[in-house]
Design an enzyme around this catalytic site. Structure first.
Site, short mmCIF file in Angstrom:
data_model
loop_
_atom_site.label_atom_id
_atom_site.label_comp_id
_atom_site.label_asym_id
_atom_site.label_seq_id
_atom_site.Cartn_x
_atom_site.Cartn_y
_atom_site.Cartn_z
N ASP A 25 0.82 -1.21 0.00
CA ASP A 25 0.00 0.00 0.00
C ASP A 25 0.86 1.26 0.00
O ASP A 25 0.34 2.37 0.14
CB ASP A 25 -0.98 0.00 1.19
CG ASP A 25 -0.27 0.07 2.53
OD1 ASP A 25 0.98 0.01 2.54
OD2 ASP A 25 -0.96 0.19 3.56
N ASP A 98 8.14 5.46 21.37
CA ASP A 98 7.99 6.90 21.47
C ASP A 98 6.85 7.19 22.43
O ASP A 98 5.81 6.52 22.39
CB ASP A 98 7.67 7.48 20.08
CG ASP A 98 8.39 8.78 19.82
OD1 ASP A 98 8.24 9.71 20.64
OD2 ASP A 98 9.10 8.87 18.80
N ASP A 199 8.82 12.45 23.89
CA ASP A 199 8.67 13.61 23.01
C ASP A 199 8.51 14.91 23.81
O ASP A 199 7.68 14.98 24.72
CB ASP A 199 7.40 13.37 22.16
CG ASP A 199 7.29 14.33 21.00
OD1 ASP A 199 8.19 14.32 20.14
OD2 ASP A 199 6.30 15.08 20.95
N GLU A 256 13.39 13.98 24.93
CA GLU A 256 13.65 14.97 23.89
C GLU A 256 13.39 16.34 24.49
O GLU A 256 12.28 16.62 24.93
CB GLU A 256 12.74 14.75 22.67
CG GLU A 256 13.16 15.63 21.51
CD GLU A 256 12.00 16.07 20.63
OE1 GLU A 256 12.23 16.42 19.47
OE2 GLU A 256 10.84 16.09 21.10
N HIS A 324 14.17 11.93 12.45
CA HIS A 324 13.07 12.16 11.50
C HIS A 324 12.68 13.63 11.37
O HIS A 324 11.85 13.96 10.55
CB HIS A 324 11.86 11.34 11.97
CG HIS A 324 11.37 11.83 13.30
ND1 HIS A 324 12.10 11.64 14.47
CD2 HIS A 324 10.29 12.54 13.66
CE1 HIS A 324 11.47 12.21 15.48
NE2 HIS A 324 10.36 12.75 15.02
N ASP A 325 13.24 14.52 12.20
CA ASP A 325 12.93 15.95 12.12
C ASP A 325 14.03 16.76 11.45
O ASP A 325 13.92 17.98 11.35
CB ASP A 325 12.77 16.53 13.55
CG ASP A 325 11.55 16.03 14.27
OD1 ASP A 325 10.58 15.63 13.59
OD2 ASP A 325 11.56 16.04 15.52
#
Ligand code: TEU
Ligand code: CA
Length: 549
Positions: A25, A98, A199, A256, A324-325
């Site tokens: 997908d 996370d 986070d 974080e 990923h940021d």
């Protein structure tokens, strides 16, 4: 120093949406990760951190959680998750989840209830305020939008969101809410997870009264981290959380923590041992002037001084070049302009950071030197931060500036699919994926680097083995050598038996090393050139080992 498994392992960060699609997908999923466990074992990583895999409407790619105890349908089921955890554990790999509890999705049932009325039992789970003269309750801006407040007609009040409008901030002053969060964390521990990456955990406490921000106070909205980062209440909440969730468990928690400094980091890590370690932002902010989009050149001396100050400030650090940021490491801090420089600078950067003292985090693709992406139009952008920034740019007439910033710094650079091989869609999927594949996948991919013993991939495998098999490189002391050298980063790591010397020519130019220490007569245990001379080639790195007698 106390020995811990999380000090001795290299953590591999997986962005599940872009790692491996198993069911055609175009979206990476949990069964896809399972297919690649052999690869993780081969690489030598002993822990995996998964970006959020919870049920989410994906306004911010999973950082807007609708249900903390359900798996995102696109990623699979809870049974798939259980299987992943079991397979990882069987292979000696820990699983880090996370934890996103500064905010939830506006579609979380807590918020759906909270919105309903002023006296709803969940009202106080979020931060609601009356408007000030029919406008926002204060002048705070959010990470993603001009104002951090959204008006809700039904009850004629505003709610706070430090991120998108679909990410309302949770009200940590409410003990019932805090308790619900602790129970949720404990249920994940009971399932068997080994820890959490938390986070923006240092933003959960807001300054009482939510006063106006004062930075550039001529602006309509003001970014007011002085009122929501590192507030006194934070240590109370973390202490309570540790007591309720982490104490007496052999787990790892890494926070974080944007805006944290070497001066105040000690209040949440180390002596108080509230968090095992933190992700600070000083390295990530090093090439930005007043914000990430205003890109300035990477300054080697500034980089060295900053890394050294963190090595000295905390007994244990986290080490990461990217996530990923962030844009891709080699494009940002190395040189991706030629295949040769890309390969050499990726290897040098790996050594330079990951042999420092701390737990190394490798973001998927870093180990093959994946690069930033030449996005060609707005329609290819998926990240809410970049989309909002472009929208503001269109209104304010600075589109060229914004686009340049997005190409260099946009978060989508790190979010394109993992490049497994040179087949269609880089072996990530056999249909068109949710975000484009970096067009350079035919040249840069895992399969081709597996076959090449001089590849970045093989070098990373050696680097991981070296780091994790040496007591001196894990627990040993850190010292710098020739600290003011503007081209080389040189340091040593040592315990009572061994000394390692790490030498990195951080520039793309040949440099002669002039130091009084006699390092170069020792044995080389890792290097990216076959060279023993004083002249270091472009991006050359060597690791020397000396046995003490
Ligand atoms: O990031 C927190 C954070 O500070 C980022 O917004 C960062 O400033 C930004 O990405 C830099 O451009 C965490 C997550 O890692 C991020 O993916 C989420 O969007 C954010 O929190 C909200 O949950
Ligand atoms: Ca899929």
């Amino acid at each position: 120093m106390e020995k811990k498994w999380w000090k001795e392992c290299v953590v591999y960060q997986i962005y599940p949406r872009s790692f491996k699609d198993s069911n055609h997908d175009g979206i990476g999923d949990i069964l896809g990760i399972i297919e690649k466990i052999d690869y993780l074992v081969w690489l030598g990583v002993k822990a995996v951190w998964l970006n959020p895999v919870y049920d989410s409407p994906n306004d911010d790619m999973g950082y807007d959680i609708r249900n903390y105890e359900k798996i995102m349908a696109e990623f699979g089921s809870m049974a798939d998750f259980d299987k992943l955890q079991c397979e990882l554990h069987k292979n000696g790999i820990k699983l880090i989840m996370d934890l996103v509890v500064n905010h939830s999705s506006d579609e979380h049932h807590w918020f759906v209830e909270s919105k309903k009325s002023l006296d709803n039992p969940y009202r106080d789970y979020y931060i609601w305020r009356k408007g000030f003269k029919n406008k926002e309750p204060n002048n705070w801006s959010s990470f993603f939008t001009p104002s951090a407040w959204k008006y809700d007609e039904l009850t004629d009040e505003w709610f706070l969101h430090l991120f998108s409008e679909k990410q309302p901030d949770l009200n940590w002053e409410n003990p019932t809410l805090r308790n619900e969060i602790y129970q949720m964390i404990n249920r994940w521990f009971d399932k068997g997870v080994d820890g959490f990456r938390m986070d923006v955990i240092n933003l959960i406490a807001k300054k009482p009264g939510l006063p106006n921000g004062t930075k550039n106070s001529s602006d309509k909205y003001v970014f007011s981290d002085e009122h929501f980062a590192m507030q006194p209440k934070l240590t109370d909440y973390l202490t309570e959380m540790r007591k309720n969730c982490f104490e007496n468990r052999d787990c790892m928690c890494v926070g974080e923590t944007p805006f944290v400094t070497t001066q105040n980091a000690n209040s949440i890590v180390d002596s108080n041992s509230l968090l095992d370690m933190i992700f600070h932002f000083e390295l990530m902010d090093i090439d930005g002037l007043n914000g990430k989009w205003n890109v300035i050149p990477f300054d080697i001396l500034k980089f060295k001084k900053m890394m050294i100050s963190w090595q000295k400030a905390l007994p244990w650090n986290s080490l990461f070049w990217s996530n990923h940021d962030q844009p891709r490491t080699v494009s940002r801090f190395g040189d991706d302009s030629s295949e040769f420089n890309r390969t050499q600078s990726a290897k040098m950067l790996g050594v330079c950071l990951h042999l420092l003292k701390g737990t190394s985090f490798i973001y998927q693709g870093e180990e093959i030197g994946m690069t930033n992406v030449a996005f060609s139009s707005k329609s290819e952008i998926r990240d809410i931060e970049s989309i909002q920034f472009l929208k503001n740019a269109e209104n304010g007439n600075f589109v060229d500036y914004a686009w340049n910033g997005i190409l260099k710094k946009g978060r989508d650079n790190a979010r394109t699919p993992m490049q497994w091989d040179d087949s269609n869609q880089a072996g990530f999927s056999d249909v068109t994926p949710w975000i484009i594949v970096n067009p350079n996948y035919k040249m840069i991919n895992v399969a081709s680097q597996m076959k090449d013993e001089f590849s970045v991939l093989h070098f990373y495998k050696k680097l991981i083995t070296l780091k994790t098999s040496s007591n001196a490189l894990v627990y040993g002391d850190f010292e710098t050598i020739d600290i003011d050298n503007p081209d080389f980063f040189i340091y040593s790591r040592q315990d009572e038996f061994e000394v390692y010397y790490v030498i990195c020519n951080m520039t793309k130019i040949e440099r002669v090393l002039l130091i009084k220490e006699d390092i170069l007569s020792n044995e080389i245990v890792l290097a990216n050139y076959d060279n023993k001379s004083k002249t270091f080639l472009p991006f050359e790195t060597r690791v020397y080992k000396m046995i003490k007698r």
